[in-house]
Every structure is written in C-alpha cells, then in structure tokens.
Design an enzyme around this catalytic site. Structure first.
Site, PDB file in Angstrom:
ATOM      1  N   SER A 176       0.797  -1.228   0.000  1.00  0.00           N
ATOM      2  CA  SER A 176       0.000   0.000   0.000  1.00  0.00           C
ATOM      3  C   SER A 176       0.830   1.279   0.000  1.00  0.00           C
ATOM      4  O   SER A 176       0.358   2.307  -0.469  1.00  0.00           O
ATOM      5  CB  SER A 176      -0.955  -0.006   1.193  1.00  0.00           C
ATOM      6  OG  SER A 176      -0.260  -0.204   2.398  1.00  0.00           O
ATOM      7  N   HIS A 204      -5.381  -2.922  -3.019  1.00  0.00           N
ATOM      8  CA  HIS A 204      -4.958  -1.950  -4.035  1.00  0.00           C
ATOM      9  C   HIS A 204      -4.850  -2.520  -5.449  1.00  0.00           C
ATOM     10  O   HIS A 204      -4.558  -1.784  -6.388  1.00  0.00           O
ATOM     11  CB  HIS A 204      -3.607  -1.338  -3.638  1.00  0.00           C
ATOM     12  CG  HIS A 204      -3.687  -0.588  -2.347  1.00  0.00           C
ATOM     13  ND1 HIS A 204      -4.112   0.723  -2.272  1.00  0.00           N
ATOM     14  CD2 HIS A 204      -3.448  -0.981  -1.080  1.00  0.00           C
ATOM     15  CE1 HIS A 204      -4.102   1.106  -1.007  1.00  0.00           C
ATOM     16  NE2 HIS A 204      -3.704   0.097  -0.262  1.00  0.00           N
ATOM     17  N   LYS A 236     -11.676   1.493  -2.091  1.00  0.00           N
ATOM     18  CA  LYS A 236     -10.602   2.033  -2.929  1.00  0.00           C
ATOM     19  C   LYS A 236     -11.073   2.075  -4.385  1.00  0.00           C
ATOM     20  O   LYS A 236     -11.887   2.921  -4.710  1.00  0.00           O
ATOM     21  CB  LYS A 236      -9.327   1.245  -2.669  1.00  0.00           C
ATOM     22  CG  LYS A 236      -8.825   1.617  -1.257  1.00  0.00           C
ATOM     23  CD  LYS A 236      -7.771   0.764  -0.669  1.00  0.00           C
ATOM     24  CE  LYS A 236      -7.430   1.304   0.721  1.00  0.00           C
ATOM     25  NZ  LYS A 236      -6.941   0.305   1.647  1.00  0.00           N
TER      26      LYS A 236
HETATM   27  C1  LIG Z   1      -6.934   0.162   3.091  1.00  0.00           C
HETATM   28  C2  LIG Z   1      -6.390  -1.171   3.390  1.00  0.00           C
HETATM   29  C3  LIG Z   1      -7.044  -2.029   4.286  1.00  0.00           C
HETATM   30  C4  LIG Z   1      -8.187  -1.577   5.146  1.00  0.00           C
HETATM   31  O1  LIG Z   1      -9.363  -1.482   4.416  1.00  0.00           O
HETATM   32  P1  LIG Z   1     -10.513  -0.535   4.963  1.00  0.00           P
HETATM   33  O2  LIG Z   1     -11.725  -0.984   4.243  1.00  0.00           O
HETATM   34  O3  LIG Z   1     -10.103   0.847   4.654  1.00  0.00           O
HETATM   35  O4  LIG Z   1     -10.604  -0.791   6.448  1.00  0.00           O
HETATM   36  C5  LIG Z   1      -6.553  -3.310   4.416  1.00  0.00           C
HETATM   37  N1  LIG Z   1      -5.473  -3.725   3.733  1.00  0.00           N
HETATM   38  C6  LIG Z   1      -4.801  -2.910   2.892  1.00  0.00           C
HETATM   39  C7  LIG Z   1      -3.621  -3.436   2.158  1.00  0.00           C
HETATM   40  C8  LIG Z   1      -5.244  -1.612   2.709  1.00  0.00           C
HETATM   41  O5  LIG Z   1      -4.569  -0.789   1.907  1.00  0.00           O
END
Ligand SMILES: *Cc1c(COP(=O)(O)O)cnc(C)c1O
Length: 382
Positions: A176, A204, A236
C-alpha cells in the site's frame, strides 16, 4: 493527564504529528479544502468511481428501498437481499464459489486471520504488510513471524523450520505504501510445498490490475488453487465502502461461524451494498478507466525519469517519492499545497524509519494535463 501532552509534544518535535484536512467536496481529480481548490494526488479512488453518478443513483435508490441502517448483524436480522446479491456478484467476479462481506477491510483482516489461526499456530507476514494484517496476526495469538519484504528464500526457511499445527502465509497483493506487487507465484509455490495456507489482501490491486480488474490474481493468472483466501476492499478502486473475502464454501462457512469481526458487528448499510453492485458493474464494463489509468502511470513515470527522480519499480497507481526524513516530506507536502497540489506526507510508523515519502497516487479521473502539471511542480521543487 500530563503524559498525554508530553507524548504529543514529543510527536510534534519528531515531525510525526498527524493532522486532518477537512474536505469540502467529493473525491475527484480536484478537491476543495477550506474553500480552495487543489489538484489531488492522494486518494485511493483509483478508477474515479467514488463520485460516479450511477453509483450515487444506486445509493439513493438503495436507501429508498432498504432505508439507511441495516439494523443488526448479518447473523441476526441485518443480512439483506442487497448484501446477498453483492456477495454472489463478488463470488462470480473473483471466480470463486463464495464471497463474504465485512464492514471494513481492517475488520475482514482481523476476522479472517484470527478465525483461521490461534495459539499453537504460526502466521508468516511480509514486513511491509498493511497494519491491519499485522494487528490481525497479533490478535490471533498465533506465533507471528515477519519476513523481509518480498524475500521468498527467507519466507521458505521460516515456514520449513516451523512445526506449528496450522501455518498461514499472509501478504498484501500490492503493497500500500510502495506500490510494488507481491511475487504471488512464488508465495503460492511455497504454501503448496509446505502445506501452508495463503491469504492475499488485494486492497490496491482489485479493479486496477488484470484485464478485467480482477486484481493481482488475474495479473498472474492464478486461481483459488494457488490463492485460496482472497481479501478485497470496496473503499478504494470500487469507490464505495466495505470489504469482502472470497474462497471456497468451507472457507466462507468457517468465517461465518468463527470470524468475530463478522459476527459481532452491524452489517453495512444495504444501500452501500446496492451502490457497490453498480460500481462492480462499472469496474467490469468500463475497461477504459483502467486503460487510461495505466497510460497516466506510464506518462508520470516517464516524466519523473526525465526529471531524474528515483521512483521505486511500481506498475500500480501508487508512485511513492521517498525522501527519507519526515520533516523534509512534510515541507515538500506543504510546498506542493502552496502550489495547489495535494499529496500527503507518509511518515513512520506507517512506513519504516528513514523512509518518509510523498505517496503520489494516480486515478482514472486525472487528465494527462493534470499529470503534466504535477511533473512541472515537482521539477520546480526538487
Ligand atoms: C486500506 C487497506 C485495508 C483496510 O481497508 P478498509 O476498508 O479501509 O478498512 C486493508 N489492507 C490494505 C492493504 C489496505 O490498503
């Protein structure tokens, strides 16, 4: 409570104090902060769906049909037809028998790892895994073993030398804060050789990688045999909210029985599930979003190279400019803001000490001219 103010002062002195900007607009290529418009390169809305009129329409229609709150946990009376339909569509999208919705990605990770591993087991995690996966490993009470980033030899030695009852390998699909892709074929081979489980968090990659947006598994042409536990988030590239896990019938039934972050929490608002059904359709049907995004990524990287900027190898919308010192990252972020560009400084402990960075993210809503503008401003500042 003197210790609180002392702690805050220390954090400030180290340039690690965190603050929030108040957004007064939807996410998009441009956003409004305190009345001023900025070109934004710091959201994870990679496909530009968070403010898509069809997704907004589906949310409104969903609220009209189901109301706002789901009213209960999934296992009580909160599991609506909208949730159920979305789960079926996510299962089809990921080519797996079942998918299970969670309220957030953080909760999905805590729930899955602690449902599948416990005392007497071992969880193997990449050092750069997302905080929620690290916390998941700790919560599970299994032995947590962290291996150097993408170091498959180190991982294999760790797994081979561990005699725990259950061994679970867990990795981000796309890291990330760095944007690089985990070596899934090697991870799958190690899991297979040592009879370990494999979980990939593709927060991602989904929607972004693969010809159909199937993420890192599609990128490598892998299926459920190689990656039995696939986790994805919906906040995302999908532009909505929530998360899911996809896999076998037995995996999903086990999670329904045992994942505490699934059982003991209120289900997502059904209207969010309806909105996500529409964004899932757009992710699949509007391939031009991915094509445009990847051409922007190539344009940005070529321009950065011309400027002599040293970007890590990343094929994804995450293009970090690593500057090292937290104070320098903050100063750069401020200077960009003065020039109308929003990019946040990412500092420890989100990233390792000495690797503070500007985490630049590109999205399908950007134009080529906007990417060029970013390059011009970087040329001026660096
Ligand atoms: C954003 C993210 C999460 C958390 O997801 P949310 O729905 O925002 O709680 C988990 N793992 C990774 C790799 C992330 O980038």
């Amino acid at each position: 409570m003197k210790f609180l103010s002392t702690g805050l002062e220390q954090q400030r002195a180290l340039n690690l104090y965190r603050t929030r900007r108040v957004l007064e607009s939807p996410q998009g290529a441009e956003v409004v902060v305190e009345g001023r418009r900025y070109l934004s390169f710091c959201s994870n809305d990679y496909l530009g769906l968070a403010n898509h009129p069809d997704v907004i329409g589906a949310l409104q229609q969903g609220a009209a049909e189901y109301g706002v709150g789901s009213g209960a946990a999934h296992l009580v009376s909160g599991h609506s037809a909208a949730h159920h339909a979305l789960e079926e569509e996510l299962a089809a999208f990921t080519h797996r028998p079942r998918a299970l919705l969670f309220s957030t990605g953080y909760m999905a990770n805590l729930g899955v790892v602690s449902a599948l591993a416990g005392r007497g087991d071992a969880v193997f995690e990449d050092r750069l895994n997302h905080a929620s996966l690290i916390d998941a490993g700790l919560l599970s009470q299994a032995r947590l073993r962290r291996y150097p980033h993408n170091d498959m030899d180190a991982l294999e030695r760790c797994v081979a030398g561990d005699g725990s009852a259950t061994r679970l390998i867990v990795s981000d699909g796309v890291f990330s804060m760095d944007g690089d892709i985990a070596p899934l074929p090697a991870l799958a081979a190690i899991a297979h050789r040592h009879n370990a489980g494999l979980m990939i968090d593709d927060a991602h990659g989904l929607g972004v990688l693969g010809a159909h947006g199937g993420g890192v598994v599609e990128h490598f042409g892998l299926g459920m045999d190689e990656v039995p536990i696939l986790m994805g988030t919906l906040g995302k590239a999908f532009g909505t909210f929530g998360a899911f896990v996809a896999g076998s019938e037995d995996l999903i039934e086990t999670l329904i029985q045992r994942a505490r972050t699934y059982i003991y929490t209120t289900a997502l608002p059904p209207a969010i599930a309806q909105a996500t059904r529409t964004s899932l359709r757009l992710v699949q049907e509007e391939g031009w979003r991915r094509t445009h995004l990847h051409s922007l990524i190539a344009r940005f990287r070529a321009g950065a190279k011309q400027l002599g900027l040293d970007l890590p190898a990343s094929l994804t919308p995450i293009q970090p400019l690593i500057v090292g010192d937290a104070g320098r990252a903050l100063a750069l972020s401020d200077a960009l803001m003065q020039r109308g560009i929003l990019i946040s400084a990412i500092r420890p402990p989100t990233v390792p000490q000495g690797s503070a960075r500007l985490r630049i993210t590109l999205c399908a809503a950007h134009s080529e001219a906007q990417v060029d503008r970013l390059l011009d401003v970087l040329a001026e500042l660096l």
